[in-house]
Design a protein around this motif. Structure first.
Motif, short mmCIF file in Angstrom:
data_model
loop_
_atom_site.label_atom_id
_atom_site.label_comp_id
_atom_site.label_asym_id
_atom_site.label_seq_id
_atom_site.Cartn_x
_atom_site.Cartn_y
_atom_site.Cartn_z
N LEU A 157 40.90 27.86 40.41
CA LEU A 157 40.28 29.11 39.97
C LEU A 157 39.83 29.97 41.14
O LEU A 157 39.67 31.19 40.99
CB LEU A 157 39.09 28.80 39.07
N LYS A 158 39.62 29.38 42.30
CA LYS A 158 39.16 30.15 43.45
C LYS A 158 40.32 30.84 44.17
O LYS A 158 40.09 31.62 45.10
CB LYS A 158 38.41 29.24 44.42
N LYS A 159 41.55 30.51 43.77
CA LYS A 159 42.75 31.15 44.33
C LYS A 159 42.86 30.96 45.84
O LYS A 159 43.24 31.88 46.58
CB LYS A 159 42.78 32.65 43.98
N THR A 160 42.50 29.77 46.32
CA THR A 160 42.60 29.48 47.75
C THR A 160 43.84 28.65 48.09
O THR A 160 44.13 28.43 49.25
CB THR A 160 41.35 28.74 48.24
N PRO A 205 29.88 32.84 41.59
CA PRO A 205 30.26 31.81 40.60
C PRO A 205 30.99 32.40 39.39
O PRO A 205 31.84 31.73 38.79
CB PRO A 205 28.92 31.20 40.19
N LEU A 206 30.66 33.64 39.03
CA LEU A 206 31.33 34.28 37.91
C LEU A 206 32.33 35.30 38.44
O LEU A 206 31.95 36.30 39.05
CB LEU A 206 30.32 34.98 36.99
N ASN A 207 33.63 35.02 38.23
CA ASN A 207 34.68 35.97 38.57
C ASN A 207 35.49 36.26 37.32
O ASN A 207 35.24 35.69 36.24
CB ASN A 207 35.56 35.45 39.71
N SER A 208 36.48 37.12 37.42
CA SER A 208 37.22 37.56 36.24
C SER A 208 37.97 36.41 35.57
O SER A 208 38.00 36.30 34.34
CB SER A 208 38.21 38.67 36.62
N GLU A 209 38.54 35.52 36.38
CA GLU A 209 39.30 34.42 35.79
C GLU A 209 38.38 33.42 35.10
O GLU A 209 38.68 32.94 34.02
CB GLU A 209 40.15 33.73 36.85
N ARG A 210 37.24 33.13 35.73
CA ARG A 210 36.30 32.20 35.10
C ARG A 210 35.71 32.81 33.84
O ARG A 210 35.50 32.12 32.84
CB ARG A 210 35.20 31.81 36.08
N LEU A 211 35.44 34.12 33.87
CA LEU A 211 34.94 34.80 32.67
C LEU A 211 35.95 34.71 31.54
O LEU A 211 35.58 34.44 30.39
CB LEU A 211 34.65 36.28 32.99
N GLN A 212 37.22 34.88 31.86
CA GLN A 212 38.24 34.77 30.83
C GLN A 212 38.28 33.37 30.25
O GLN A 212 38.37 33.19 29.03
CB GLN A 212 39.61 35.14 31.40
N SER A 217 31.75 42.15 32.31
CA SER A 217 33.09 42.27 32.91
C SER A 217 33.01 42.94 34.27
O SER A 217 33.74 42.57 35.21
CB SER A 217 34.02 43.04 31.97
N GLY A 218 32.14 43.94 34.41
CA GLY A 218 31.96 44.61 35.70
C GLY A 218 31.39 43.68 36.74
O GLY A 218 31.83 43.68 37.91
N ILE A 219 30.44 42.85 36.34
CA ILE A 219 29.86 41.87 37.27
C ILE A 219 30.91 40.86 37.72
O ILE A 219 30.96 40.47 38.88
CB ILE A 219 28.66 41.15 36.61
N ALA A 220 31.77 40.46 36.79
CA ALA A 220 32.83 39.50 37.12
C ALA A 220 33.81 40.09 38.12
O ALA A 220 34.29 39.40 39.03
CB ALA A 220 33.56 39.08 35.85
N ARG A 221 34.13 41.38 37.98
CA ARG A 221 35.03 42.02 38.94
C ARG A 221 34.40 42.05 40.33
O ARG A 221 35.07 41.87 41.35
CB ARG A 221 35.38 43.43 38.47
N LEU A 222 33.09 42.26 40.36
CA LEU A 222 32.36 42.19 41.64
C LEU A 222 32.42 40.78 42.21
O LEU A 222 32.55 40.57 43.42
CB LEU A 222 30.92 42.62 41.43
N GLY A 223 32.37 39.79 41.32
CA GLY A 223 32.47 38.40 41.74
C GLY A 223 33.80 38.06 42.37
O GLY A 223 33.88 37.15 43.22
N ASN A 224 34.85 38.77 42.00
CA ASN A 224 36.16 38.55 42.63
C ASN A 224 36.10 38.86 44.12
O ASN A 224 36.73 38.18 44.94
CB ASN A 224 37.22 39.45 41.99
N VAL A 225 35.34 39.90 44.46
CA VAL A 225 35.25 40.35 45.85
C VAL A 225 34.25 39.51 46.65
O VAL A 225 34.52 39.10 47.78
CB VAL A 225 34.84 41.84 45.90
N LEU A 226 33.11 39.23 46.02
CA LEU A 226 32.03 38.53 46.73
C LEU A 226 32.09 37.02 46.56
O LEU A 226 31.25 36.30 47.08
CB LEU A 226 30.67 39.05 46.23
N ARG A 227 33.08 36.54 45.80
CA ARG A 227 33.24 35.10 45.53
C ARG A 227 31.99 34.51 44.90
O ARG A 227 31.46 33.47 45.33
CB ARG A 227 33.62 34.34 46.80
#
Length: 298
Positions: free
Chosen positions: A57-60, A252-259, A240-250
């Motif tokens: 999920l972290k896409k590393t 715990p909540l990002n778009s994929e985890r939210l989904q 959803s907006g917070i999750a998009r921010l999480g994509n950038v700042l890594r």
């Protein structure tokens, strides 16, 4: 009965080994996938292929790793199986080999259209297994589990549990969803029954019977330790907006985890239950409660 198992040190593998100890399994060989030999499988009744590259999920991860582990190594192992004395090949794939999101209920008839490298690599392995002619007396079983949970689970359920235990309100209660889960005990039960019974080769979804909302899961996790679930219905657009921010700042909540936490993903287990002629030993509620109590003891 002698079995050969890959991935025995993983979450499912450890639970399966413990489960099979209670039954008449005479010997279990723990296989390394680097260079499988025919001699390793001679006198084995079945090969259970659990090893694989899990969804990151972290896409590393390097995308190529999925294809090397989930496809190329499975291909090599299956080639050896076809030439060996082993009779059954059980491959643990994933519902993500079919689709990443489901509008209604996922059945085995759904046309596969995975979007991630993880799902694509699992589907390639499935298709390779299905493409080769089976020698007489041999069979294969491609199992597609949904989200597996149980003692030793380290995924999103563990994250939810930590939120609940800290008294942090669950902020995603505004999302209305239903999703299927799979108790690792139910998965082990299905694998054992496949070892015992002759059923047609093919693809089989594996899930618990009931689908639950994430809100219901949070309540189960809270109740397991005598707490009351705190559910906050924050507007979904804000989350959803917070999750998009999480994509950038890594975060715990990002778009994929939210989904994954809020999407609906309902899986039918009718085909495998009908083929085996069984009911699963654990209900969704029972399985999730066992998982929650295992978190409590960690």
């Amino acid at each position: 009965m002698k079995l050969s198992i890959t991935g025995s040190s993983g979450f499912v593998g450890q639970n399966l080994l413990n489960y099979l100890q209670d039954f008449s399994i005479h010997k279990i060989d723990r296989l390394q996938l680097n260079n499988p030999k025919i001699q390793q499988f001679n006198n084995s009744e079945a090969i259970i292929h659990l090893a694989g590259k899990a969804h990151d999920l972290k896409k590393t991860s390097n995308p190529e790793e999925y294809y090397q582990v989930n496809f190329e190594l499975t291909k090599k192992l299956y080639d050896v199986f076809l030439k060996s004395d082993a009779k059954k090949f059980i491959f643990i794939s994933s519902v993500k080999a079919a689709v990443d999101s489901v509008e209604n209920i996922l059945t085995e008839d759904h046309q596969p259209k995975p979007k991630t490298d993880y799902g694509k690599s699992k589907l390639m392995a499935e298709q390779y297994i299905q493409s080769l002619e089976l020698p007489e007396g041999k069979s294969y079983y491609i199992l597609r589990p949904c989200m597996i949970h149980g003692p030793g689970n380290k995924g999103n359920l563990n994250l939810l549990y930590k939120f609940v235990q800290k008294g942090i309100p669950y902020p995603l209660a505004a999302f209305d969803n239903k999703r299927s889960f799979l108790s690792v005990e139910n998965l082990c039960f299905v694998i054992k029954r496949i070892l015992e019974k002759e059923i047609p080769s093919g693809v089989y979804n594996v899930s618990d019977d009931e689908a639950l909302s994430t809100n219901e899961v949070v309540e189960i996790l809270a109740n397991s330790s005598g707490k009351k679930a705190k559910l906050w219905k924050i507007p979904s657009k804000l989350i959803s907006g917070i999750a998009r921010l999480g994509n950038v700042l890594r975060l715990p909540l990002n778009s994929e985890r939210l989904q994954k936490l809020t999407e609906s993903y309902v899986v039918s287990n009718a085909k495998i239950k009908t083929a085996l002629g069984v009911e699963l030993p654990k209900t969704t509620l029972e399985g999730l409660t066992i998982t929650a109590k295992s978190f409590n003891s960690q």
